[in-house]
Design an enzyme around this catalytic site. Sequence first.
Site, short mmCIF file in Angstrom:
data_model
loop_
_atom_site.label_atom_id
_atom_site.label_comp_id
_atom_site.label_asym_id
_atom_site.label_seq_id
_atom_site.Cartn_x
_atom_site.Cartn_y
_atom_site.Cartn_z
N LYS A 50 -28.86 10.51 -33.09
CA LYS A 50 -28.26 11.79 -32.70
C LYS A 50 -28.41 12.05 -31.20
O LYS A 50 -27.49 12.49 -30.53
CB LYS A 50 -28.98 12.92 -33.47
CG LYS A 50 -28.07 13.91 -34.12
CD LYS A 50 -28.79 14.88 -35.04
CE LYS A 50 -30.19 15.27 -34.70
NZ LYS A 50 -30.77 16.27 -35.60
N LYS A 51 -29.63 11.81 -30.68
CA LYS A 51 -29.95 12.25 -29.31
C LYS A 51 -30.17 11.11 -28.32
O LYS A 51 -30.40 11.35 -27.13
CB LYS A 51 -31.21 13.13 -29.31
CG LYS A 51 -31.08 14.39 -30.16
CD LYS A 51 -32.32 15.26 -30.06
CE LYS A 51 -32.22 16.48 -30.94
NZ LYS A 51 -33.45 17.25 -31.00
N1 CTP Z 1 -35.82 27.08 -33.94
C1 CTP Z 1 -35.94 28.47 -33.76
N2 CTP Z 1 -36.31 28.98 -32.55
C2 CTP Z 1 -36.56 28.14 -31.51
C3 CTP Z 1 -36.47 26.73 -31.67
C4 CTP Z 1 -36.10 26.23 -32.91
O1 CTP Z 1 -35.70 29.25 -34.69
N3 CTP Z 1 -36.89 28.67 -30.35
C5 CTP Z 1 -35.40 26.56 -35.23
C6 CTP Z 1 -34.08 25.77 -35.14
O2 CTP Z 1 -32.98 26.67 -35.13
C7 CTP Z 1 -34.14 24.92 -36.39
C8 CTP Z 1 -35.66 24.65 -36.55
O3 CTP Z 1 -36.33 25.62 -35.72
O4 CTP Z 1 -33.67 25.66 -37.51
C9 CTP Z 1 -36.03 23.25 -36.09
O5 CTP Z 1 -35.54 23.12 -34.77
P1 CTP Z 1 -35.68 21.84 -33.87
O6 CTP Z 1 -34.33 21.36 -33.48
O7 CTP Z 1 -36.61 20.87 -34.45
O8 CTP Z 1 -36.41 22.52 -32.56
P2 CTP Z 1 -35.89 22.77 -31.10
O9 CTP Z 1 -36.99 23.39 -30.33
O10 CTP Z 1 -34.58 23.51 -31.12
O11 CTP Z 1 -35.65 21.28 -30.58
P3 CTP Z 1 -34.67 20.70 -29.48
O12 CTP Z 1 -34.97 21.36 -28.18
O13 CTP Z 1 -34.98 19.22 -29.46
O14 CTP Z 1 -33.26 20.95 -29.97
#
Ligand code: CTP
Length: 139
Positions: free
Chosen positions: A51-52
Site C-alpha cells: 500500500k505505502k
Molecule cells: N486514527 C484516529 N485518529 C488519529 C490517527 C488514527 O482516529 N489521529 C484512526 C484511523 O482513522 C484508523 C485507526 O486509527 O481508523 C488506525 O489508523 P492508522 O492508519 O493505523 O494510524 P495513522 O496514525 O493514521 O497512520 P498513518 O499516518 O500511517 O496513516
Amino acid sequence: MNPTEKPNKRVITFGTFDVFHIGHVNILERAKELGNHLTVGVSSDALNFNKKGRYPVYRQEHRVHILNSLHCVDEVFIEESLELKGEYLSRYKADILVMGDDWAGKFDHFKDQCEVIYFPRTKDVSTTDIIQMIQSRID
Ligand code: CTP
C-alpha cells in the site's frame, strides 16, 4: 438493562496501528463503547508494503501484541488482504464496523452486512507525523 451494561454487539475495526499513539487508543476505546466485544484487524507488514511502499516501524507480531494487551480489545487478527474485508466482517460476526473519518464513505458498501460508523480522528497526531518528527530531529 443495567445502565453500565454494554449493548450485546460485536464491533470490528481495521488499521495498521504502527508506532502506537493516543489517536489509536481513542478510536479503540470509542469503538468498544458501542458493544461488548471488539475485534481489531491489523494490516500485515506485506499489506503495508504494497500500500505505502514501506514496512511499518513495528513488525506485525509486535503490533498484534500491543493491541492484545489493551483492556478494550478482545480479539486481534492479521488482515492479509484489503479484498477480504467482507469476509472478515462475516468471520468475526461484526454488528458494527468502526473507522476513523479519514475513511468516511469508503466502507459504506458494507452497510448491507453491518452498521458502519466513522469517528472523527484525534487531532494533530498520526504515525506518519511521528516518524517525520523523529526523522527531522535526527537530521
Ligand atoms: N486514527 C484516529 N485518529 C488519529 C490517527 C488514527 O482516529 N489521529 C484512526 C484511523 O482513522 C484508523 C485507526 O486509527 O481508523 C488506525 O489508523 P492508522 O492508519 O493505523 O494510524 P495513522 O496514525 O493514521 O497512520 P498513518 O499516518 O500511517 O496513516
